[in-house]
Scaffold this motif. Sequence first.
Motif, PDB file in Angstrom:
ATOM      1  N   PHE A 119       0.832  -1.202   0.000  1.00 50.88           N
ATOM      2  CA  PHE A 119       0.000   0.000   0.000  1.00 50.88           C
ATOM      3  C   PHE A 119       0.870   1.257   0.000  1.00 50.88           C
ATOM      4  CE2 PHE A 119      -3.145  -2.878   1.865  1.00 50.88           C
ATOM      5  CZ  PHE A 119      -4.347  -2.414   1.355  1.00 50.88           C
ATOM      6  N   ARG A 120       0.429   2.252  -0.741  1.00 56.90           N
ATOM      7  CA  ARG A 120       0.894   3.601  -0.443  1.00 56.90           C
ATOM      8  C   ARG A 120       0.017   4.088   0.705  1.00 56.90           C
ATOM      9  NH1 ARG A 120       0.840   9.110  -4.233  1.00 56.90           N
ATOM     10  NH2 ARG A 120       2.009  10.409  -2.745  1.00 56.90           N
ATOM     11  N   HIS A 121       0.606   4.794   1.673  1.00 47.89           N
ATOM     12  CA  HIS A 121      -0.175   5.283   2.814  1.00 47.89           C
ATOM     13  C   HIS A 121      -1.427   6.018   2.332  1.00 47.89           C
ATOM     14  CE1 HIS A 121       1.090   9.419   2.106  1.00 47.89           C
ATOM     15  NE2 HIS A 121       2.329   8.972   1.952  1.00 47.89           N
ATOM     16  N   ALA A 158      -8.374   4.360   5.408  1.00 52.16           N
ATOM     17  CA  ALA A 158      -7.632   3.279   6.056  1.00 52.16           C
ATOM     18  C   ALA A 158      -8.561   2.402   6.879  1.00 52.16           C
ATOM     19  CB  ALA A 158      -6.522   3.866   6.929  1.00 52.16           C
ATOM     20  N   ILE A 159      -9.489   3.027   7.598  1.00 51.77           N
ATOM     21  CA  ILE A 159     -10.459   2.264   8.394  1.00 51.77           C
ATOM     22  C   ILE A 159     -11.308   1.378   7.483  1.00 51.77           C
ATOM     23  CG2 ILE A 159     -12.548   2.460   9.802  1.00 51.77           C
ATOM     24  CD1 ILE A 159     -11.277   5.001  11.036  1.00 51.77           C
ATOM     25  N   ASN A 160     -11.809   1.944   6.380  1.00 50.32           N
ATOM     26  CA  ASN A 160     -12.667   1.186   5.473  1.00 50.32           C
ATOM     27  C   ASN A 160     -11.897   0.093   4.732  1.00 50.32           C
ATOM     28  OD1 ASN A 160     -14.998   2.505   6.183  1.00 50.32           O
ATOM     29  ND2 ASN A 160     -14.883   4.001   4.538  1.00 50.32           N
ATOM     30  N   THR A 161     -10.612   0.325   4.475  1.00 50.81           N
ATOM     31  CA  THR A 161      -9.785  -0.724   3.878  1.00 50.81           C
ATOM     32  C   THR A 161      -9.719  -1.925   4.810  1.00 50.81           C
ATOM     33  OG1 THR A 161      -8.454   0.798   2.559  1.00 50.81           O
ATOM     34  CG2 THR A 161      -7.451  -1.313   3.125  1.00 50.81           C
ATOM     35  N   GLY A 162      -9.513  -1.668   6.089  1.00 51.38           N
ATOM     36  CA  GLY A 162      -9.496  -2.763   7.062  1.00 51.38           C
ATOM     37  C   GLY A 162     -10.824  -3.488   7.132  1.00 51.38           C
ATOM     38  N   SER A 186      -1.746   4.658   8.953  1.00 48.94           N
ATOM     39  CA  SER A 186      -2.566   3.962   7.947  1.00 48.94           C
ATOM     40  C   SER A 186      -2.680   2.485   8.282  1.00 48.94           C
ATOM     41  CB  SER A 186      -1.950   4.125   6.553  1.00 48.94           C
ATOM     42  OG  SER A 186      -1.935   5.465   6.136  1.00 48.94           O
ATOM     43  N   ALA A 187      -1.548   1.883   8.647  1.00 52.65           N
ATOM     44  CA  ALA A 187      -1.548   0.455   8.997  1.00 52.65           C
ATOM     45  C   ALA A 187      -2.375   0.197  10.256  1.00 52.65           C
ATOM     46  CB  ALA A 187      -0.115  -0.027   9.190  1.00 52.65           C
ATOM     47  N   GLU A 188      -2.205   1.040  11.260  1.00 54.83           N
ATOM     48  CA  GLU A 188      -2.934   0.841  12.521  1.00 54.83           C
ATOM     49  C   GLU A 188      -4.437   0.999  12.343  1.00 54.83           C
ATOM     50  OE1 GLU A 188       0.579   2.414  15.565  1.00 54.83           O
ATOM     51  OE2 GLU A 188      -1.019   3.782  14.911  1.00 54.83           O
ATOM     52  N   GLN A 189      -4.853   1.956  11.489  1.00 49.55           N
ATOM     53  CA  GLN A 189      -6.284   2.199  11.295  1.00 49.55           C
ATOM     54  C   GLN A 189      -6.980   1.050  10.567  1.00 49.55           C
ATOM     55  OE1 GLN A 189      -8.164   4.584  12.558  1.00 49.55           O
ATOM     56  NE2 GLN A 189      -6.444   5.594  13.551  1.00 49.55           N
ATOM     57  N   MET A 190      -6.204   0.164   9.935  1.00 51.97           N
ATOM     58  CA  MET A 190      -6.805  -1.022   9.310  1.00 51.97           C
ATOM     59  C   MET A 190      -7.275  -2.033  10.349  1.00 51.97           C
ATOM     60  SD  MET A 190      -4.235  -1.737   6.093  1.00 51.97           S
ATOM     61  CE  MET A 190      -3.759  -0.416   4.978  1.00 51.97           C
ATOM     62  N   ILE A 231       1.131  -7.406   4.427  1.00 53.21           N
ATOM     63  CA  ILE A 231       0.853  -6.020   4.043  1.00 53.21           C
ATOM     64  C   ILE A 231       2.077  -5.161   4.325  1.00 53.21           C
ATOM     65  CG2 ILE A 231      -0.423  -3.939   4.711  1.00 53.21           C
ATOM     66  CD1 ILE A 231      -2.907  -5.607   5.044  1.00 53.21           C
ATOM     67  N   PHE A 232       2.493  -4.368   3.329  1.00 48.47           N
ATOM     68  CA  PHE A 232       3.461  -3.288   3.497  1.00 48.47           C
ATOM     69  C   PHE A 232       2.686  -1.978   3.378  1.00 48.47           C
ATOM     70  CE2 PHE A 232       7.485  -5.445   1.468  1.00 48.47           C
ATOM     71  CZ  PHE A 232       7.414  -6.455   2.425  1.00 48.47           C
ATOM     72  N   VAL A 233       3.038  -0.988   4.193  1.00 49.10           N
ATOM     73  CA  VAL A 233       2.512   0.367   3.998  1.00 49.10           C
ATOM     74  C   VAL A 233       3.722   1.291   3.899  1.00 49.10           C
ATOM     75  CG1 VAL A 233       0.999   2.195   4.813  1.00 49.10           C
ATOM     76  CG2 VAL A 233       0.475  -0.188   5.379  1.00 49.10           C
ATOM     77  N   THR A 234       3.877   1.923   2.747  1.00 49.34           N
ATOM     78  CA  THR A 234       5.099   2.687   2.495  1.00 49.34           C
ATOM     79  C   THR A 234       4.795   3.924   1.651  1.00 49.34           C
ATOM     80  OG1 THR A 234       7.375   2.495   1.675  1.00 49.34           O
ATOM     81  CG2 THR A 234       5.706   1.149   0.561  1.00 49.34           C
ATOM     82  N   HIS A 235       5.753   4.349   0.832  1.00 48.61           N
ATOM     83  CA  HIS A 235       5.674   5.617   0.107  1.00 48.61           C
ATOM     84  C   HIS A 235       6.018   5.404  -1.367  1.00 48.61           C
ATOM     85  CE1 HIS A 235       6.088   7.548   4.143  1.00 48.61           C
ATOM     86  NE2 HIS A 235       6.865   6.501   4.354  1.00 48.61           N
ATOM     87  N   THR A 236       5.643   6.394  -2.176  1.00 46.16           N
ATOM     88  CA  THR A 236       6.129   6.422  -3.554  1.00 46.16           C
ATOM     89  C   THR A 236       7.413   7.255  -3.578  1.00 46.16           C
ATOM     90  OG1 THR A 236       4.709   8.315  -4.052  1.00 46.16           O
ATOM     91  CG2 THR A 236       3.841   6.116  -4.541  1.00 46.16           C
ATOM     92  N   GLY A 237       7.771   7.784  -4.726  1.00 48.03           N
ATOM     93  CA  GLY A 237       8.993   8.569  -4.821  1.00 48.03           C
ATOM     94  C   GLY A 237      10.241   7.722  -4.798  1.00 48.03           C
TER      95      GLY A 237
END
Length: 283
Positions: A119-121, A158-162, A186-190, A231-237
């Motif tokens: 996931f991107r955050h 993030a909540i709705n993804t979880g 983002s990860a915690e809200q899942m 699940i990974f939650v990270t960044h683009t760039g």
Amino acid sequence: MKNLLFSSFLILLLSCKKDPATVLPLQVEGFDGKMVLVMPSGVMKIKTNQAVNWRNTGGTVSRGTNDTLIFTAPATTGVQRLVIKRPDNSSDSLLLTIAVTPSANLFKSLREGNKIIIFRHAAADVGADQNTSTVAEWWKSCDSKLARQLNAQGVKDAINTGKTIKLLDIPIGRLISSEFCRSFTSAEQMTTGLPLQQINQLNLYMPTEINRCEFTLKLASDQPRDMKNTIFVTHTGIIANQPDCVLLNKLQWGDASVFTLNANKTISYTGTIPVKDWTELVK
């Protein structure tokens, strides 16, 4: 004599009646109790073990041959319900919940496990990263004066993804994020219920930034091959020209790229699930 003949006929008639106990309970072939996944406007055959009646909340249903129903999904995303009943016993019924989503096939593959979901955050535009700050580990701070944070939509997404992960019975075995607040939040809200591992080599702006692509892919390929997903939650760039990292750089807030773990410790890109497909099923 007439009474005797009538009694004999009545006994014979009753004995020929079908024993209700021999009527099989209503069953749907291949139905395991999980939510059914269908593409928008997709067509699905539902094979039952007897003739049935039905009631549906959306899409269309028609009667096929050999005790088969034909369900045609609506063109829009959402959860539909199909109640199937025996004509002679309405209490013998089955409820099929049907998720209509453009990512139906990818969600099906996630149920099998053995995937890395990167996931991107979620949406974050509150504040700005102070990457020249002298505050120790400023990126971990949830203070918008030091680092960019999730906005209200990001928290909701993030909540709705979880919720969708739970709704679709997608098995998650491991949860890993960067150390940035917008990432680990983002990860915690899942609310997966899993311990969260934070890894600085997934961070943005870190000294390892030039190697972040290689590390991300290596970390993915090192995950266990089993019936659960990571699940990974990270960044683009990401600074890289590798095709897989180019794909990761295209992720919008809350999107996720799915990779399959291969037997030879490599990964293969399977597809991308946009944030709306994670969230629209639970609105």
